[in-house]
Design a protein around this motif. Structure first.
Motif, mmCIF file in Angstrom:
data_model
loop_
_atom_site.group_PDB
_atom_site.id
_atom_site.type_symbol
_atom_site.label_atom_id
_atom_site.label_comp_id
_atom_site.label_asym_id
_atom_site.label_seq_id
_atom_site.Cartn_x
_atom_site.Cartn_y
_atom_site.Cartn_z
ATOM 1 N N LEU A 190 50.134 30.963 57.158
ATOM 2 C CA LEU A 190 50.675 32.319 57.201
ATOM 3 C C LEU A 190 52.162 32.284 57.516
ATOM 4 C CD1 LEU A 190 47.819 33.881 59.341
ATOM 5 C CD2 LEU A 190 48.124 34.080 56.884
ATOM 6 N N PRO A 191 52.898 33.325 57.106
ATOM 7 C CA PRO A 191 54.318 33.386 57.496
ATOM 8 C C PRO A 191 54.426 33.471 59.016
ATOM 9 C CG PRO A 191 53.803 35.036 55.832
ATOM 10 C CD PRO A 191 52.510 34.433 56.254
ATOM 11 N N SER B 263 42.641 23.287 63.793
ATOM 12 C CA SER B 263 43.466 23.589 62.620
ATOM 13 C C SER B 263 42.883 23.080 61.299
ATOM 14 C CB SER B 263 44.894 23.097 62.808
ATOM 15 O OG SER B 263 44.952 21.708 62.846
ATOM 16 N N PRO B 264 42.238 21.908 61.225
ATOM 17 C CA PRO B 264 41.665 21.519 59.926
ATOM 18 C C PRO B 264 40.602 22.506 59.427
ATOM 19 C CG PRO B 264 41.789 19.616 61.363
ATOM 20 C CD PRO B 264 42.135 20.819 62.195
ATOM 21 N N ALA B 265 39.758 22.990 60.312
ATOM 22 C CA ALA B 265 38.736 23.953 59.905
ATOM 23 C C ALA B 265 39.359 25.313 59.582
ATOM 24 C CB ALA B 265 37.695 24.117 61.004
ATOM 25 N N LEU B 266 40.375 25.702 60.341
ATOM 26 C CA LEU B 266 41.030 26.986 60.100
ATOM 27 C C LEU B 266 41.851 26.973 58.814
ATOM 28 C CD1 LEU B 266 42.216 27.896 63.707
ATOM 29 C CD2 LEU B 266 40.394 28.973 62.395
ATOM 30 N N GLN B 267 42.387 25.820 58.423
ATOM 31 C CA GLN B 267 43.166 25.739 57.188
ATOM 32 C C GLN B 267 42.292 25.982 55.970
ATOM 33 O OE1 GLN B 267 45.188 22.000 57.230
ATOM 34 N NE2 GLN B 267 46.801 22.745 58.582
ATOM 35 N N THR C 278 51.695 33.078 64.129
ATOM 36 C CA THR C 278 51.031 34.195 63.460
ATOM 37 C C THR C 278 49.516 34.074 63.543
ATOM 38 O OG1 THR C 278 52.896 34.309 61.939
ATOM 39 C CG2 THR C 278 50.927 35.501 61.310
ATOM 40 N N THR C 279 49.005 32.880 63.372
ATOM 41 C CA THR C 279 47.565 32.656 63.472
ATOM 42 C C THR C 279 47.065 32.991 64.872
ATOM 43 O OG1 THR C 279 47.690 30.930 61.786
ATOM 44 C CG2 THR C 279 45.756 30.930 63.210
ATOM 45 N N THR C 280 47.838 32.628 65.886
ATOM 46 C CA THR C 280 47.462 32.938 67.264
ATOM 47 C C THR C 280 47.384 34.441 67.494
ATOM 48 O OG1 THR C 280 48.536 30.915 68.012
ATOM 49 C CG2 THR C 280 48.069 32.573 69.684
ATOM 50 N N ILE C 281 48.357 35.163 66.968
ATOM 51 C CA ILE C 281 48.366 36.622 67.135
ATOM 52 C C ILE C 281 47.172 37.249 66.432
ATOM 53 C CG2 ILE C 281 49.624 38.724 66.525
ATOM 54 C CD1 ILE C 281 52.208 37.096 66.990
ATOM 55 N N LEU C 282 46.882 36.816 65.204
ATOM 56 C CA LEU C 282 45.745 37.377 64.473
ATOM 57 C C LEU C 282 44.412 37.080 65.157
ATOM 58 C CD1 LEU C 282 46.651 36.734 60.739
ATOM 59 C CD2 LEU C 282 46.551 38.910 61.935
#
Length: 64
Positions: free
Chosen positions: A30-31, A19-23, A48-52
């Motif tokens: 994301l909503p 998550s730190p790198a993805l942020q 939402t991040t998981t789905i994308l």
């Protein structure tokens, strides 16, 4: 069904770990991504991040 639950759990675990790198890329804000404090700990559920990311991985797998 248990296999899918394990896959979803591992995906959530990996995304939480990265998550730190993805942020920095904008993921995690994301909503549909939930952040809350529970018992003094900050919890993060990146739905939402998981789905994308799953759609991106499926698209790459389909191309290969």
């Amino acid at each position: 069904m248990i296999r899918w639950m394990i896959v979803v759990f591992l995906a959530l675990l990996l995304i939480s770990w990265f998550s730190p790198a993805l942020q920095k890329l904008g993921f995690g804000r994301l909503p549909g991504d939930l952040r809350f404090k529970l018992f003094g700990r900050q919890m993060f559920l990146p739905f939402t991040t998981t789905i994308l990311l799953s759609l991106a991985a499926a698209g790459i797998a389909k191309l290969l």
